[in-house]
Write a protein that holds these residues in place. Structure first.
Motif, PDB file in Angstrom:
ATOM      1  N   UNK A   1       8.871 -13.312   6.899  1.00 58.66           N
ATOM      2  CA  UNK A   1       8.174 -14.477   6.296  1.00 58.66           C
ATOM      3  C   UNK A   1       8.305 -14.040   4.706  1.00 58.66           C
ATOM      4  N   UNK A   2       8.658 -14.993   3.780  1.00 59.09           N
ATOM      5  CA  UNK A   2       8.763 -14.456   2.296  1.00 59.09           C
ATOM      6  C   UNK A   2       7.448 -13.951   1.600  1.00 59.09           C
ATOM      7  N   UNK A   3       6.516 -14.468   2.246  1.00 60.95           N
ATOM      8  CA  UNK A   3       5.103 -13.898   1.818  1.00 60.95           C
ATOM      9  C   UNK A   3       4.896 -12.410   2.129  1.00 60.95           C
ATOM     10  N   UNK A   4       5.502 -12.069   3.413  1.00 64.19           N
ATOM     11  CA  UNK A   4       5.073 -10.827   3.992  1.00 64.19           C
ATOM     12  C   UNK A   4       6.202  -9.622   3.096  1.00 64.19           C
ATOM     13  N   UNK A   5       7.218 -10.442   2.696  1.00 62.59           N
ATOM     14  CA  UNK A   5       8.433  -9.774   1.803  1.00 62.59           C
ATOM     15  C   UNK A   5       7.764  -9.241   0.690  1.00 62.59           C
ATOM     16  N   UNK A   6       7.094 -10.155   0.086  1.00 62.02           N
ATOM     17  CA  UNK A   6       6.554 -10.163  -1.232  1.00 62.02           C
ATOM     18  C   UNK A   6       5.396  -9.102  -1.291  1.00 62.02           C
ATOM     19  N   UNK A   7       4.665  -8.930  -0.286  1.00 66.37           N
ATOM     20  CA  UNK A   7       3.670  -8.226   0.098  1.00 66.37           C
ATOM     21  C   UNK A   7       3.996  -6.611   0.338  1.00 66.37           C
ATOM     22  N   UNK A   8       4.893  -6.475   1.188  1.00 64.78           N
ATOM     23  CA  UNK A   8       5.383  -5.418   1.431  1.00 64.78           C
ATOM     24  C   UNK A   8       6.286  -4.691   0.297  1.00 64.78           C
TER      25      UNK A   8
ATOM     26  N   UNK B   1       2.853  -5.899   6.849  1.00 56.94           N
ATOM     27  CA  UNK B   1       1.772  -5.776   5.627  1.00 56.94           C
ATOM     28  C   UNK B   1       1.042  -4.444   5.627  1.00 56.94           C
ATOM     29  N   UNK B   2       1.983  -3.495   5.329  1.00 51.53           N
ATOM     30  CA  UNK B   2       1.351  -2.108   5.179  1.00 51.53           C
ATOM     31  C   UNK B   2       0.116  -2.001   4.320  1.00 51.53           C
ATOM     32  N   UNK B   3      -0.659  -1.209   4.472  1.00 48.78           N
ATOM     33  CA  UNK B   3      -2.072  -1.170   3.606  1.00 48.78           C
ATOM     34  C   UNK B   3      -1.824   0.183   2.814  1.00 48.78           C
ATOM     35  N   UNK B   4      -1.403  -0.152   1.405  1.00 53.30           N
ATOM     36  CA  UNK B   4      -1.176   1.371   0.608  1.00 53.30           C
ATOM     37  C   UNK B   4      -2.531   1.797   0.314  1.00 53.30           C
ATOM     38  N   UNK B   5      -2.625   3.349   0.787  1.00 56.82           N
ATOM     39  CA  UNK B   5      -4.069   4.122   0.584  1.00 56.82           C
ATOM     40  C   UNK B   5      -4.535   4.385  -0.623  1.00 56.82           C
TER      41      UNK B   5
ATOM     42  N   UNK C   1       9.069   7.201  14.101  1.00 52.53           N
ATOM     43  CA  UNK C   1       9.117   6.147  13.341  1.00 52.53           C
ATOM     44  C   UNK C   1       8.527   5.973  11.804  1.00 52.53           C
ATOM     45  N   UNK C   2       8.833   5.371  11.009  1.00 52.45           N
ATOM     46  CA  UNK C   2       8.224   5.237   9.739  1.00 52.45           C
ATOM     47  C   UNK C   2       7.485   3.885   9.513  1.00 52.45           C
ATOM     48  N   UNK C   3       7.420   3.641   8.331  1.00 45.87           N
ATOM     49  CA  UNK C   3       6.992   2.273   7.803  1.00 45.87           C
ATOM     50  C   UNK C   3       5.335   2.091   7.894  1.00 45.87           C
ATOM     51  N   UNK C   4       4.581   3.173   8.446  1.00 44.56           N
ATOM     52  CA  UNK C   4       3.244   3.058   8.697  1.00 44.56           C
ATOM     53  C   UNK C   4       2.562   3.104   7.058  1.00 44.56           C
ATOM     54  N   UNK C   5       2.976   3.822   6.308  1.00 48.84           N
ATOM     55  CA  UNK C   5       2.315   4.122   4.894  1.00 48.84           C
ATOM     56  C   UNK C   5       0.942   4.454   4.930  1.00 48.84           C
ATOM     57  N   UNK C   6       0.741   5.114   6.063  1.00 52.92           N
ATOM     58  CA  UNK C   6      -0.434   6.159   5.921  1.00 52.92           C
ATOM     59  C   UNK C   6      -0.256   7.484   4.994  1.00 52.92           C
ATOM     60  N   UNK C   7      -1.218   8.265   4.988  1.00 53.22           N
ATOM     61  CA  UNK C   7      -0.872   9.331   3.936  1.00 53.22           C
ATOM     62  C   UNK C   7      -0.989  10.479   4.913  1.00 53.22           C
TER      63      UNK C   7
END
Ligand code: ADP
Ligand code: MG
Length: 321
Positions: free
Chosen positions: A58-65, A185-189, A255-261
């Protein structure tokens, strides 16, 4: 068809101003005030359609990510985000698509008080490049090259969800909405990175895969590590959808893309870290420790070596991985 300038106008209308921006969108460049006692932290990440997000996102998700992965880099440096610029290449001037993209982008930008200060708008295959700027007090930046033998190795949150979501999307079978959400929608920590200033020694965000990203810390710090595969935290949806241990471990390690620290810290800091993470409402888990040498050993529940075939995502060797 709307012009490039109509699109820029649309973007500009959504911007919330910060006091440290003397001049934002509209001139040849932005004029910004940097706090005299802090370092400016700058990072850029590009997201290409079909590589960094599924084409059907979804475009909203692309913007967020797009913004989230950039803020995640600032988080991994312990920086407070301030500004962003957005270079976007669009196949067509689809106003509806752009509005939705901006909904996702500004949802996260406004949450972190980040002002969009400029960018570039071009025609071409969908691609988004964002540069983020933040500040960190001198001496407090969290770098990759400062891990010490004896440090504990921590990760935030749960690992492998985004990779699980991607694997399910690729298989086109049953798909977990929760896993897919973690991919989209990964959460940047950001709050964690700031809380770890002066406490953690080294940090990185997990974008390419736990083993690959931890290896970057080890290489930069000239140290080795041992981690226990069964201590890598997993979410309930991941366990439910990937009950096979071997398959799940692969998702969690490669696997990547979790954006955990992932960060390292002296063992005596563990209580302080527990508290700091609790204040951020984030779970932290020690998965191993830093050792002398250069090797990363992944151990299974019997203390035996767990072979990791694929370390993580790498753009120019995707066929080899
Ligand atoms: P120039 O031709 O001088 O590079 P542009 O016409 O590309 O300027 O852009 C005009 C203004 O709009 C600049 O301030 C630029 O930073 C801003 N801008 C262009 N595209 C974007 C975008 N996608 N997001 C935010 N600002 C943008
Ligand atoms: Mg330009």
């Amino acid at each position: 068809m709307p012009s490039e300038f109509a699109l820029i106008d649309l973007i500009r209308q959504r911007v919330k101003s910060r006091n440290d921006v003397v001049l934002g969108i509209g001139d040849d460049a932005a004029l910004l005030t940097v706090p005299y006692d802090q370092l400016l932290v700058v990072s850029t990440d590009t997201l290409n359609s079909g590589i960094h997000f599924p084409e059907d996102s979804a475009p909203e998700d692309i913007g967020y990510k797009s913004l989230a992965v950039n803020l995640s880099d600032l988080a991994a440096m312990g920086a407070t985000p301030a500004w962003a610029s957005l270079a976007i290449s669009l196949p067509t001037t689809d106003i509806d698509w752009l509005e939705k993209f901006l909904d996702g982008f500004f949802e996260l930008a406004d949450e972190h008080g980040v002002q969009l200060i400029g960018g570039d708008t071009t025609q071409g295959p969908l691609s988004i490049t964002i540069t983020v700027h933040g500040f960190v007090p001198k001496e407090f930046a969290l770098r990759r090259d400062a891990a010490k033998p004896g440090d504990e190795i921590w990760v935030t949150g749960s690992i492998g969800d985004a990779a699980g979501g991607l694997a399910q999307w690729r298989a086109q079978g049953l798909q977990s909405a929760k896993l897919r959400h973690r991919l989209d929608r990964p959460t940047p920590r950001v709050n964690v990175g700031i809380a770890l200033r002066g406490i953690a020694n080294a940090a990185i965000d997990i974008s390419d895969g736990l083993v690959a990203d931890l290896s970057h810390i080890l290489q930069a710090s000239k140290v080795g590590a041992e981690i226990e595969v069964c201590r890598v935290p997993m979410s309930k949806p991941l366990l439910d959808h990937f009950p096979d241990d071997q398959e799940r471990y692969r998702l969690q390690l490669s696997g990547g893309d979790d954006y955990e620290l992932c960060f390292t810290a002296p063992a005596h800091q563990s209580m302080t870290i527990e508290q700091a993470l609790a204040d951020c409402d984030v779970i932290g888990t020690v998965i191993g420790h830093v050792v002398l040498g250069t090797q990363l050993k992944c151990l299974d529940e019997n203390g035996e070596l767990f072979e990791v075939q694929q370390k993580g995502f790498e753009h120019f060797n995707r066929l080899l991985n």
